[in-house]
Scaffold this active site. Structure first.
Site, mmCIF file in Angstrom:
data_model
loop_
_atom_site.group_PDB
_atom_site.id
_atom_site.type_symbol
_atom_site.label_atom_id
_atom_site.label_comp_id
_atom_site.label_asym_id
_atom_site.label_seq_id
_atom_site.Cartn_x
_atom_site.Cartn_y
_atom_site.Cartn_z
ATOM 1 N N LYS A 53 0.811 -1.218 0.000
ATOM 2 C CA LYS A 53 0.000 0.000 0.000
ATOM 3 C C LYS A 53 0.843 1.267 0.000
ATOM 4 O O LYS A 53 0.322 2.352 -0.231
ATOM 5 C CB LYS A 53 -0.969 -0.021 1.177
ATOM 6 C CG LYS A 53 -1.984 -1.146 1.039
ATOM 7 C CD LYS A 53 -3.060 -1.097 2.074
ATOM 8 C CE LYS A 53 -4.101 -2.165 1.863
ATOM 9 N NZ LYS A 53 -3.661 -3.494 2.350
HETATM 10 C C1 LIG Z 1 -4.455 -4.539 2.004
HETATM 11 C C2 LIG Z 1 -3.757 -5.826 1.996
HETATM 12 C C3 LIG Z 1 -4.223 -6.898 1.239
HETATM 13 C C4 LIG Z 1 -5.507 -6.828 0.456
HETATM 14 O O1 LIG Z 1 -5.416 -5.944 -0.649
HETATM 15 P P1 LIG Z 1 -6.758 -5.447 -1.360
HETATM 16 O O2 LIG Z 1 -6.329 -4.448 -2.363
HETATM 17 O O3 LIG Z 1 -7.607 -4.838 -0.283
HETATM 18 O O4 LIG Z 1 -7.412 -6.636 -1.959
HETATM 19 C C5 LIG Z 1 -3.470 -8.059 1.226
HETATM 20 N N1 LIG Z 1 -2.342 -8.172 1.953
HETATM 21 C C6 LIG Z 1 -1.870 -7.160 2.703
HETATM 22 C C7 LIG Z 1 -0.635 -7.362 3.494
HETATM 23 C C8 LIG Z 1 -2.551 -5.953 2.744
HETATM 24 O O5 LIG Z 1 -2.084 -4.958 3.489
#
Ligand SMILES: *Cc1c(COP(=O)(O)O)cnc(C)c1O
Length: 433
Positions: free
Chosen positions: A107
């Site tokens: 993210k």
């Molecule tokens: C946010 C997150 C996900 C899920 O991603 P999405 O875009 O919400 O499907 C998976 N793994 C980790 C470590 C995350 O932080």
């Protein structure tokens, strides 16, 4: 580029409007009117480009009409000041390590990009303060908070479910201070998401303050996630492993995988995708039955995927014009219990020495189970295993080294605003800000 709402009842928005509003007025998610394919010549020589070079070409297709070339380039290069290597784990299974950014989760890419793009719009317009509301099940909060830390004209409110994120995750957004406020909600992630959605719909609140969202519903967070799918392909092509490439994405809110699907629309030669779920298997069930039945989320050890009503499902549906057949022909699904996740972390560590985090473990396992003869699999390793220290150490029985970037966060002091899951209380709090 114009952006339309997946609910089809709001007027088209400009990029700036879509970014500042987050969600369309009819509660739909914004989608770009066009998804521009990249030329064959780009794919022919993609392996000769660097990550930022590739990302800039992709960014130009999305945002080039709305942001001056030099500014866009700067935003892309600033965002991607870390590598995203594809690392071999076993035979034909590779890990795309998305955890080398400041908060050690994928993210960071969307969070850093959005902060910079929003900062550009605020400077350009001389806007008054913009308030970012973000609901987090763990990693979003830290990536967004750190991406926006110190950006002038922006205040960030991170809403997180009390007692449902790991200590390290919590430290990453509750210790920053400055323009970042952590709101500790007595409820689940879905309650946090509902508070944010309600806030956007509340007329009085929106007259009081300019609100926007930094969840993956925001196009400025969502679209940049496409960058690393192209770079992953480039790396696989370089080592002669790009034919019949299957990409597996551990999924919660489905923003990450949807960005990959956009990449495929732009001509990226990915054969098919797998969405790996934990026990929150709404999408898996949809693939099986053709019915989308959201349910309250359940807590798992892959907590960033504990989502019971994935927001970006609306985008997936829209992309395939609502056709279950079309969706199921490009995406398959898997779902794993905590027990299976633990088993996978342990087995892969014992057999290969590679330490998966609980989310990446779902991705790895789906490939190990599904790959067919002649296919090469790449899963997105969405976070560093040390972010889930107690879980991972209890599985492998070995102490995990904490990267320095994480240790720095652990030294800070937690500060948060306690909140009930009741919208009236949250609204009253914001009205006083
Ligand atoms: C946010 C997150 C996900 C899920 O991603 P999405 O875009 O919400 O499907 C998976 N793994 C980790 C470590 C995350 O932080």
């Amino acid at each position: 580029m114009k952006y339309y709402s997946t609910n089809g009842k709001a007027l088209d928005a400009t990029l700036e409007e879509a970014v500042v509003r987050g969600l369309a007025s009819d509660k739909g998610l914004y989608m770009p009117r066009q998804i521009k394919p990249l030329p064959q010549s780009f794919y022919d020589e993609i392996e000769t480009f660097s990550f930022p070079e590739i990302a800039y070409k992709v960014a130009d297709a999305f945002f080039g009409e709305d942001v001056p070339a030099e500014t866009l380039k700067q935003i892309v290069y600033d965002t991607l000041n870390f590598d995203v290597p594809a690392v071999k784990v076993k035979d034909n299974i590779y890990s795309l390590e998305l955890f080398h950014g400041p908060t050690l989760a994928f993210k960071d890419v969307g969070g850093r990009f959005m902060a910079r793009l929003l900062g550009y719009f605020i400077r350009k317009e001389g806007k008054k303060q913009v308030n970012v509301l973000v609901a987090t099940s763990g990693d979003t909060g830290s990536a967004v908070a750190n991406g926006f830390l110190g950006v002038e004209g922006i205040h960030v409110y991170v809403l997180y479910p009390k007692g449902k994120v790991s200590e390290i995750q919590e430290k990453q957004f509750t210790t920053l201070g400055r323009n970042i406020t952590a709101v500790e909600v007595d409820g689940t992630f879905d309650d946090c998401q509902a508070l944010v959605k309600n806030a956007f719909m509340d007329k009085e609140l929106n007259e009081h303050m300019q609100l926007t969202s930094a969840n993956s519903i925001n196009v400025a967070r969502f679209l940049p996630q496409a960058f690393y799918y192209f770079y992953a392909y480039a790396q696989m092509k370089k080592i002669g492993k790009a034919d019949n490439l299957v990409v597996c994405v551990p999924s919660g809110n489905f923003g990450n995988i949807t960005a990959g699907l956009f990449g495929k629309r732009m001509g990226l030669p990915v054969k098919r995708f797998i969405a790996a779920n934990n026990r929150n298997d709404i999408f898996y069930q949809y693939l099986k039955t053709g019915e989308y039945c959201p349910r309250p989320s359940v807590a798992t050890i892959a907590n960033a995927m504990d989502v019971g009503d994935p927001s970006n499902f609306a985008r997936v549906l829209d992309l395939y014009e609502g056709s279950h057949d079309a969706i199921a022909s490009e995406i398959s699904g898997e779902t794993y219990t905590d027990e299976q996740i633990r088993e996978t972390v342990q087995k892969v560590y014992e057999e290969t020495g590679y330490l998966l985090d609980p989310h990446g473990a779902c991705g790895y396992r789906a490939l190990a189970e599904e790959l067919k003869e002649g296919e090469v699999g790449l899963f997105l390793e969405t976070a560093h295993p040390a972010k889930f220290l107690q879980t991972v150490e209890s599985i492998i029985g070995v102490e995990v080294k904490i990267p320095e970037k994480l240790q720095a966060f652990m030294k800070g002091t937690k500060q948060s605003v306690p909140m009930s899951k009741d919208f009236a209380a949250f609204k009253a709090y914001l009205m006083k800000q």
